[in-house]
Design an enzyme around this catalytic site. Structure first.
Site, PDB file in Angstrom:
ATOM      1  N   LYS A   1      -0.064   3.782  -2.626  1.00  0.00           N
ATOM      2  CA  LYS A   1      -1.129   4.783  -2.537  1.00  0.00           C
ATOM      3  C   LYS A   1      -0.615   6.220  -2.485  1.00  0.00           C
ATOM      4  O   LYS A   1      -1.399   7.151  -2.709  1.00  0.00           O
ATOM      5  CB  LYS A   1      -2.029   4.471  -1.340  1.00  0.00           C
ATOM      6  CG  LYS A   1      -2.845   3.196  -1.576  1.00  0.00           C
ATOM      7  CD  LYS A   1      -3.601   2.745  -0.339  1.00  0.00           C
ATOM      8  CE  LYS A   1      -4.460   1.517  -0.687  1.00  0.00           C
ATOM      9  NZ  LYS A   1      -4.414   0.455   0.305  1.00  0.00           N
TER      10      LYS A   1
ATOM     11  N   SER B   1      -6.019   3.363   4.492  1.00  0.00           N
ATOM     12  CA  SER B   1      -5.480   2.493   3.439  1.00  0.00           C
ATOM     13  C   SER B   1      -6.551   1.599   2.813  1.00  0.00           C
ATOM     14  O   SER B   1      -6.294   0.445   2.473  1.00  0.00           O
ATOM     15  CB  SER B   1      -4.332   1.631   3.984  1.00  0.00           C
ATOM     16  OG  SER B   1      -3.485   1.190   2.947  1.00  0.00           O
TER      17      SER B   1
ATOM     18  N   SER C   1       0.792  -1.236   0.000  1.00  0.00           N
ATOM     19  CA  SER C   1       0.000   0.000   0.000  1.00  0.00           C
ATOM     20  C   SER C   1       0.822   1.283   0.000  1.00  0.00           C
ATOM     21  O   SER C   1       0.238   2.377  -0.051  1.00  0.00           O
ATOM     22  CB  SER C   1      -0.950   0.019   1.198  1.00  0.00           C
ATOM     23  OG  SER C   1      -2.024  -0.869   0.985  1.00  0.00           O
TER      24      SER C   1
END
Length: 404
Positions: free
Chosen positions: A63, A115, A60
């Site tokens: 992101k 997230s 993640s």
């Protein structure tokens, strides 16, 4: 470069700029992360690396790219409608439902604080029409930033593979992406505002559903000056992290890949602290400039001018022009106490007349570990006319009149 006969340069010398030797702390050892980087956010220089160019999944931490692209591309108040694909994303997720409508700005907080994987897909599909098209934009932006070994497939960082490879990056590339987010993007302030927010609440556009997000970046409370960061985890990537810290006018970025698996969730915080403390203890800004050149070095920079008229001898074809540094103000460079900068002068074999005063005729390069970290122009200190019959005539005409 005005008047240069050829592009081949002579290296006229390398001068080492002395830096007072001081005791330094040893480089970080026994890091848990498989790949790690400590980067100077101002210059992008890697100050410490461990397998920093090895390609690995990044989970993640992906992101941060999704967020900065969305901030740069979306319109104020823009909304997005949830597709079946977005609603079907695996945990961790916000829990959006197909057909619902959300403000993209709100979803950025769900993306970066919690997230949430479904938030990333809603954003991607709303801005680009599909996850695939958005991934193409992510890859294009990565190339613009200077990433050499990054391949995006998804906007949320879930493990994925396509014909071009797996969803992956390197620690160095990941640090460069965060550097872009906080230093170079026109939306850098908005990026920091989102990622520094501790709590955020919002509703869908209809107002029927409400949500609350809390920031899970523990680094924000670990060290003074912590700026931003993003965690990540997948089965393939392990725990990952990228974050930034600013103290005493210095800004450091840490990127970690493969920093432990379940049962070792806190390894990333230990590695981050160790790398940040190493940077704070060992790196400080120093002034670098042409004042550091050896005394009289510039006076020796004389470049032949082919077919140039010698102002002291009108019958002579060919002369020289002196070069000096233009705008020789010092610049700052973040350096370890025991590092040394080299000063290299680059000038051509010869110039072609005419040469005007102020024309660039070379440059002075400042090198650290063999890489250029700064430069200044070398310019002509005087003009040189081309040698021709007109030049000789104008030189001799006053003598002719005096002789009458």
């Amino acid at each position: 470069m005005a008047g240069i006969a050829g592009m081949l340069f002579l290296l006229t010398g390398i001068i080492r700029i002395p830096v007072q030797a001081e005791e330094t702390s040893g480089e970080p050892e026994n890091l848990y992360a498989r790949s790690a980087v400590l980067m100077d956010a101002d210059s992008g220089r890697v100050l410490f690396g461990k397998e920093e160019q090895v390609v690995r999944p990044m989970a993640s931490t992906t992101k941060i790219m999704t967020c900065i692209l969305a901030l740069e591309e979306m319109e104020e108040g823009e909304t997005g409608t949830v597709s079946a694909n977005a609603a079907g994303q695996p945990k961790v997720r916000l829990g959006v439902k197909e057909g619902e409508e959300y403000r993209l700005e709100d979803l950025l907080y769900a993306l970066m604080l919690e997230s949430y994987n479904d938030s990333a897909v809603v954003i991607a599909e709303s801005l680009s029409g599909s996850v695939e098209e958005f991934a193409d934009q992510m890859n294009e932006k990565a190339r613009e930033i200077g990433c050499r070994d990054t391949h995006f497939i998804t906007p949320n960082g879930l493990d994925a593979e396509d014909a071009e490879g797996v969803h992956a990056t390197t620690a160095e590339d990941l640090a460069l992406i965060l550097r872009y987010c906080i230093r170079e993007s026109p939306e850098k302030e908005a990026f920091l505002a989102v990622t520094q927010t501790r709590d955020y609440t919002f509703t869908d556009v209809s107002g029927k559903r409400s949500f609350s997000c809390q920031n899970h970046n523990a680094f924000l409370d670990m060290m003074e000056g912590a700026l931003t960061g993003k965690t990540g985890f997948t089965a393939d990537a392990g725990y990952c992290y990228v974050g930034a810290l600013s103290q005493d006018d210095r800004t450091f970025i840490v990127a970690l890949l493969g920093c432990g698996w379940p049962g070792h969730k806190n390894y990333k915080w230990e590695d981050t602290r160790k790398l940040m403390e190493y940077g704070l203890a060992n790196y400080a800004y120093r002034k670098i400039g042409t004042d550091d050149m050896k005394a009289g070095q510039e006076d020796s920079l004389k470049i032949p001018v082919e077919n140039g008229a010698d102002p002291e001898d009108p019958y002579k074809r060919g002369t020289v022009v002196r070069a000096s540094a233009k705008d020789p103000e010092s610049f700052r460079l973040l350096m370890r106490k025991d590092e040394k900068v080299e000063c290299r002068t680059e000038i051509p074999d010869a110039l072609a007349a005419p040469v005007k005063r102020g024309d660039q005729v070379g440059k002075i390069c400042f090198l650290l570990d063999g890489k250029e970290v700064g430069s200044c122009k070398l310019t002509a200190r005087e003009s040189v006319e081309a040698y021709d019959l007109g030049t000789v005539y104008h030189a001799l005409f006053p003598e002719f009149l005096l002789g009458q």
